[in-house]
Write a protein that holds these residues in place. Sequence first.
Motif, short mmCIF file in Angstrom:
data_model
loop_
_atom_site.label_atom_id
_atom_site.label_comp_id
_atom_site.label_asym_id
_atom_site.label_seq_id
_atom_site.Cartn_x
_atom_site.Cartn_y
_atom_site.Cartn_z
N LEU A 69 41.48 65.99 36.31
CA LEU A 69 40.43 65.76 37.53
C LEU A 69 40.14 67.18 38.00
N ILE A 70 41.14 68.14 38.38
CA ILE A 70 40.61 69.40 38.88
C ILE A 70 39.88 70.22 37.71
N GLU A 71 40.31 70.11 36.69
CA GLU A 71 39.66 70.75 35.78
C GLU A 71 38.03 70.41 35.36
N ALA A 72 37.70 69.13 35.53
CA ALA A 72 36.51 68.17 35.37
C ALA A 72 35.91 68.62 36.71
N ALA A 106 39.78 61.42 42.64
CA ALA A 106 41.09 62.16 43.02
C ALA A 106 41.95 61.32 44.43
N LEU A 107 41.24 60.86 45.07
CA LEU A 107 41.50 60.19 46.03
C LEU A 107 42.32 58.85 45.81
N SER A 108 41.61 58.26 44.71
CA SER A 108 41.96 56.96 44.50
C SER A 108 42.91 56.71 43.48
N ASN A 109 43.26 57.90 42.67
CA ASN A 109 44.24 58.13 41.53
C ASN A 109 45.75 57.55 41.89
N LYS A 110 46.04 56.65 41.40
CA LYS A 110 47.58 56.45 41.88
C LYS A 110 48.54 56.82 40.79
N LYS A 111 48.01 57.59 39.68
CA LYS A 111 49.02 57.68 38.58
C LYS A 111 49.59 59.10 38.82
N ALA A 126 42.65 71.18 47.18
CA ALA A 126 41.88 72.35 46.29
C ALA A 126 40.27 72.03 46.30
N MET A 127 40.26 70.70 46.01
CA MET A 127 38.73 70.26 45.95
C MET A 127 38.05 70.34 47.30
N ASP A 128 38.79 70.18 48.41
CA ASP A 128 38.29 70.28 49.72
C ASP A 128 38.01 71.65 50.26
N ALA A 129 38.87 72.57 49.68
CA ALA A 129 38.59 73.95 49.86
C ALA A 129 37.39 74.55 49.27
#
Length: 507
Positions: free
Chosen positions: A388-391, A412-417, A429-432
Amino acid sequence: MSQTPLKLFNSLTRQLEEFQPIHPGEARVYSCGPTVYNYPHIGNMRAYVFADVLGRTLSFKGYKLTHVINITDVGHLTDDADAGEDKMEKMAAARAQSIWDIARHYTEAYWADVKALNIRQPAKWTIATDYIDEMIRFAADIAAKHCYELDSGLYFDVSTVADYGRLARAQTEEGEGRIEAVEGKRNAADFAIWRKTPPGETRQMEWDSPWGRGAPGWHLECSVMSGAVLGFPFDIHTGGIDHREIHHPNEIAQNQAHCCTNGLDVAANSGANIWMHNNFLVERSGKMSKSAGEFLRLQLLIDKGYHPLAYRLMCLQAHYRSELEFSFAYLAGTLARLKRLVIQVERLKGRHAELVSASMSQHQPREREEGWTLKQVQGDVEPKHLGLIEAFDEQISQDLNTSNALVLLDEALSNKKVPIEEQVAIVAAMDAVLGLNLFDLARADLRIRPKAATITEAEIEAKLAARKEARAAKDFATSDALRDELAARGVEVMDGDPLGWDWKLGE
């Protein structure tokens, strides 16, 4: 570790280009700042949200960022096409105040909006009147080859540099780059870089120069301040799309005269490798103009009960190069989206706190004074969880595609894995990059009391508690009466709200 090359749309070449820093590992950016003769409207502030996302993205990509924003406190005329009165002098006369007091008041108001929108402080604020000596030297250096003097001031001859107007794509002398008609000008597009004070007049801001007592032209200021702090050429110059037609072509001409007279097929000859422009914010009622009286400034949104970061999120939901239409209905929907994000992050933080408490270890992500870089996230997260972070990196690297990046934040917020500590790092990092300040916001922060409301929050909560008791006792008459009483005072009771909000104050 994979990282997507950063591609940005260069207004000068009209194409996407891979960012290649002039100084390895560094990014030097200049943004045209406000003329501080009045409050900025929300359309003005879109430019600084865009520039902030650009700066945050460069930091995320690992570059050492030097970002400069100027404050224009002299020289900007009432017509952006270089005609009319000086905006600062005109406002000072209208308010019967010192021009210095006018500049100070509106600069502080602008800085308050910058803070409210969670826009990071630049490396330097350059104030135009601090650079007058440098402006006079710059003008003197180019005057012999590129300028001529008229009774009204020193004018730049645009025929002395190659490719004038290429940024604006001006086709004729009467095209987009046309400036005011002044008797004696050699070319219609020639512009003043020093304006003499007319005989018999006195300005509050005027200085001695080789061309007489007067003040610098607006265009000269940005050339001087950007070059003085960042050096020519620097990496990126940003501004609103309205600057693309007159102000920036004139800046470029001055930069060419100062550095060389070569053509703009080599972008560096313009003074910056990449020129970037955000599009307009459109508002159909006409309240975007500062001549409209109660024009749309950030404080007006707050006074109506909207958190300023809802406006930032609205900007992120559209690409910076597309027009964005403003309405209060759209803003209300954006505020609801921001509430959902805040609630999700609160839950994430709660689960993380439970993990820390249970393990008696420190799983809190390391403090990042300048935000997270992709490389740091890749070092903190297992490779199998980096998708997700690379996407996200791919989307933000495609000319700052924030709308798609927000979708990945939702995922990313809903990913439970993903293990909770790694999920926190990814979301942080996304929010940054997006700058929504999700880890510091609380739901209560977003429930802003409209200025026109007369009821206090304590009264609202007391009546809601009484209504809850009445509903529990199946006393629906009392429950309905309390609801109607609150509605009469501008409070909307939201039974069963999926966001977990009990009430909101109407506009």
